[in-house]
Design a protein around this motif. Structure first.
Motif, PDB file in Angstrom:
ATOM      1  N   PHE A 292      63.819  -9.953   6.308  1.00  0.00           N
ATOM      2  CA  PHE A 292      63.743  -8.513   6.088  1.00  0.00           C
ATOM      3  C   PHE A 292      64.469  -7.768   7.196  1.00  0.00           C
ATOM      4  N   ALA A 293      65.110  -6.670   6.836  1.00  0.00           N
ATOM      5  CA  ALA A 293      65.732  -5.774   7.803  1.00  0.00           C
ATOM      6  C   ALA A 293      65.326  -4.362   7.409  1.00  0.00           C
ATOM      7  N   ASN A 294      64.838  -3.603   8.381  1.00  0.00           N
ATOM      8  CA  ASN A 294      64.359  -2.247   8.121  1.00  0.00           C
ATOM      9  C   ASN A 294      63.271  -2.218   7.044  1.00  0.00           C
ATOM     10  N   GLY A 295      62.449  -3.271   7.019  1.00  0.00           N
ATOM     11  CA  GLY A 295      61.331  -3.333   6.076  1.00  0.00           C
ATOM     12  C   GLY A 295      61.726  -3.707   4.668  1.00  0.00           C
ATOM     13  N   GLN A 296      62.984  -4.118   4.443  1.00  0.00           N
ATOM     14  CA  GLN A 296      63.427  -4.458   3.104  1.00  0.00           C
ATOM     15  C   GLN A 296      64.049  -5.841   3.086  1.00  0.00           C
ATOM     16  N   GLY A 297      63.792  -6.573   1.980  1.00  0.00           N
ATOM     17  CA  GLY A 297      64.332  -7.919   1.831  1.00  0.00           C
ATOM     18  C   GLY A 297      64.104  -8.429   0.422  1.00  0.00           C
ATOM     19  N   ARG A 298      64.130  -9.751   0.277  1.00  0.00           N
ATOM     20  CA  ARG A 298      63.914 -10.370  -1.041  1.00  0.00           C
ATOM     21  C   ARG A 298      62.844 -11.433  -0.915  1.00  0.00           C
ATOM     22  N   VAL A 299      62.036 -11.541  -1.978  1.00  0.00           N
ATOM     23  CA  VAL A 299      60.976 -12.550  -2.015  1.00  0.00           C
ATOM     24  C   VAL A 299      61.070 -13.316  -3.321  1.00  0.00           C
TER      25      VAL A 299
ATOM     26  N   LEU B 297      58.704 -14.952  -6.153  1.00  0.00           N
ATOM     27  CA  LEU B 297      57.360 -14.997  -6.731  1.00  0.00           C
ATOM     28  C   LEU B 297      57.464 -15.811  -8.008  1.00  0.00           C
ATOM     29  N   GLY B 298      56.846 -16.989  -8.008  1.00  0.00           N
ATOM     30  CA  GLY B 298      57.008 -17.901  -9.131  1.00  0.00           C
ATOM     31  C   GLY B 298      58.439 -18.400  -9.152  1.00  0.00           C
ATOM     32  N   ASP B 299      59.133 -18.175 -10.264  1.00  0.00           N
ATOM     33  CA  ASP B 299      60.529 -18.605 -10.351  1.00  0.00           C
ATOM     34  C   ASP B 299      61.489 -17.424 -10.349  1.00  0.00           C
ATOM     35  N   THR B 300      61.002 -16.268  -9.902  1.00  0.00           N
ATOM     36  CA  THR B 300      61.814 -15.054  -9.924  1.00  0.00           C
ATOM     37  C   THR B 300      61.992 -14.479  -8.529  1.00  0.00           C
ATOM     38  N   GLU B 301      63.198 -14.012  -8.249  1.00  0.00           N
ATOM     39  CA  GLU B 301      63.464 -13.324  -6.987  1.00  0.00           C
ATOM     40  C   GLU B 301      63.306 -11.823  -7.219  1.00  0.00           C
ATOM     41  N   TRP B 302      62.647 -11.169  -6.249  1.00  0.00           N
ATOM     42  CA  TRP B 302      62.385  -9.733  -6.356  1.00  0.00           C
ATOM     43  C   TRP B 302      62.864  -9.016  -5.099  1.00  0.00           C
ATOM     44  N   PRO B 303      63.381  -7.796  -5.262  1.00  0.00           N
ATOM     45  CA  PRO B 303      63.594  -6.970  -4.077  1.00  0.00           C
ATOM     46  C   PRO B 303      62.224  -6.532  -3.575  1.00  0.00           C
ATOM     47  N   ALA B 304      62.055  -6.500  -2.272  1.00  0.00           N
ATOM     48  CA  ALA B 304      60.739  -6.174  -1.721  1.00  0.00           C
ATOM     49  C   ALA B 304      60.873  -5.249  -0.525  1.00  0.00           C
ATOM     50  N   GLU B 305      59.797  -4.539  -0.284  1.00  0.00           N
ATOM     51  CA  GLU B 305      59.717  -3.632   0.856  1.00  0.00           C
ATOM     52  C   GLU B 305      58.324  -3.792   1.457  1.00  0.00           C
ATOM     53  N   THR B 306      58.273  -3.914   2.786  1.00  0.00           N
ATOM     54  CA  THR B 306      56.962  -4.052   3.420  1.00  0.00           C
ATOM     55  C   THR B 306      56.301  -2.685   3.519  1.00  0.00           C
ATOM     56  N   THR B 307      54.988  -2.681   3.330  1.00  0.00           N
ATOM     57  CA  THR B 307      54.252  -1.414   3.388  1.00  0.00           C
ATOM     58  C   THR B 307      53.991  -0.990   4.828  1.00  0.00           C
ATOM     59  N   ASP B 308      54.032  -1.952   5.769  1.00  0.00           N
ATOM     60  CA  ASP B 308      53.760  -1.608   7.168  1.00  0.00           C
ATOM     61  C   ASP B 308      55.033  -1.536   8.018  1.00  0.00           C
ATOM     62  N   GLY B 309      56.203  -1.689   7.386  1.00  0.00           N
ATOM     63  CA  GLY B 309      57.462  -1.590   8.110  1.00  0.00           C
ATOM     64  C   GLY B 309      57.845  -2.835   8.880  1.00  0.00           C
ATOM     65  N   SER B 310      57.085  -3.913   8.758  1.00  0.00           N
ATOM     66  CA  SER B 310      57.406  -5.145   9.487  1.00  0.00           C
ATOM     67  C   SER B 310      58.588  -5.849   8.828  1.00  0.00           C
ATOM     68  N   ASN B 311      59.134  -6.832   9.530  1.00  0.00           N
ATOM     69  CA  ASN B 311      60.276  -7.594   9.040  1.00  0.00           C
ATOM     70  C   ASN B 311      59.956  -9.084   9.067  1.00  0.00           C
ATOM     71  N   PRO B 312      59.286  -9.622   8.029  1.00  0.00           N
ATOM     72  CA  PRO B 312      58.953 -11.054   8.013  1.00  0.00           C
ATOM     73  C   PRO B 312      60.207 -11.916   7.953  1.00  0.00           C
ATOM     74  N   GLU B 313      60.115 -13.100   8.542  1.00  0.00           N
ATOM     75  CA  GLU B 313      61.228 -14.050   8.586  1.00  0.00           C
ATOM     76  C   GLU B 313      61.298 -14.832   7.270  1.00  0.00           C
ATOM     77  N   THR B 314      62.446 -15.462   7.043  1.00  0.00           N
ATOM     78  CA  THR B 314      62.630 -16.324   5.871  1.00  0.00           C
ATOM     79  C   THR B 314      61.582 -17.433   5.880  1.00  0.00           C
ATOM     80  N   GLY B 315      60.970 -17.671   4.725  1.00  0.00           N
ATOM     81  CA  GLY B 315      59.948 -18.709   4.589  1.00  0.00           C
ATOM     82  C   GLY B 315      58.541 -18.194   4.809  1.00  0.00           C
ATOM     83  N   ALA B 316      58.393 -16.991   5.355  1.00  0.00           N
ATOM     84  CA  ALA B 316      57.053 -16.439   5.586  1.00  0.00           C
ATOM     85  C   ALA B 316      56.402 -16.109   4.243  1.00  0.00           C
TER      86      ALA B 316
END
Length: 159
Positions: A112-119, A121-140
Motif C-alpha cells: 500500500f502507498a498513501n493508504g491505497q493498494g490491492r488485495v 479476496l478468494g480468487d479475485t483482486e480488489w482495489p483497496a483503501e485502508t480505513t486508518d491510513g496505514s500501509n500494509p506490506e505485501t503478504g499481510a
C-alpha cells in the motif's frame, strides 16, 4: 346445431376440469392464492362428478360439493396456509457481491502507498483503501470493513 344450453347441460367432469384450469390460469397471473383453492375445489368436483355413485352426482350434488369444497379450502388456505401469502424477505446480500465481502480476510498483493493498494479476496483482486491510513506490506492479512464503489475498505488484521 346444438344450443349453448345443450353444450353445458348436463354438467360433466369436463366442465369442472375446464373451470379448474381457467381459474388456475387466472391465479397464475394474479398470484393471490385465493383462486388457487377454488381451482382445487373445481378439480375435486370434476373427480366427484366422474366417479360418484350414480344418482349422487346430479347438478345439485355437484354444486353442493363444489360449494362446500371451495369454502372449506378457502378457509383452510386463509388459516393453515396463511404463510404462503406472505412475502419472503430477500436475503440481505443476495445480488450484492460487495456486501458479502465485509468481515472477510484478504491478502495484500501489492504494498500500500498513501493508504491505497490491492488485495486478493478468494480468487479475485480488489482495489483497496485502508480505513486508518496505514500501509500494509505485501503478504499481510487485512479484514474488509466496508465497500465503496468497486473497492474495499480494509484494516490490518490483528494476528
Amino acid at each position: 346445431m346444438a344450443s349453448l344450453i345443450d353444450l353445458l347441460w348436463p354438467l360433466t367432469a369436463w366442465h369442472w376440469l375446464t373451470l379448474a384450469l381457467v381459474l388456475l390460469a387466472i391465479e397464475t397471473m394474479l398470484g393471490t392464492f385465493d383462486l388457487l383453492w377454488v381451482s382445487i375445489a373445481a378439480g375435486a368436483t370434476a373427480l366427484f362428478s366422474a366417479f360418484a355413485i350414480i344418482g349422487s352426482h346430479s347438478w345439485q350434488g355437484q354444486f353442493l360439493f363444489f360449494a362446500v369444497a371451495a369454502n372449506g379450502l378457502v378457509v383452510l388456505g386463509r388459516t393453515v396456509f396463511a404463510d404462503m401469502r406472505s412475502k419472503i424477505a430477500e436475503h440481505p446480500t443476495l445480488n450484492r457481491l460487495m456486501s458479502r465481502t465485509i468481515g472477510q480476510r484478504a491478502a495484500v498483493i501489492s504494498t500500500f502507498a498513501n493508504g491505497q493498494g490491492r488485495v486478493r479476496l478468494g480468487d479475485t483482486e480488489w482495489p483497496a483503501e485502508t480505513t486508518d491510513g496505514s500501509n500494509p506490506e505485501t503478504g499481510a492479512s487485512v479484514v474488509v470493513d466496508g465497500t465503496e464503489g468497486n473497492g474495499l475498505k480494509v484494516t490490518p488484521a490483528s494476528s
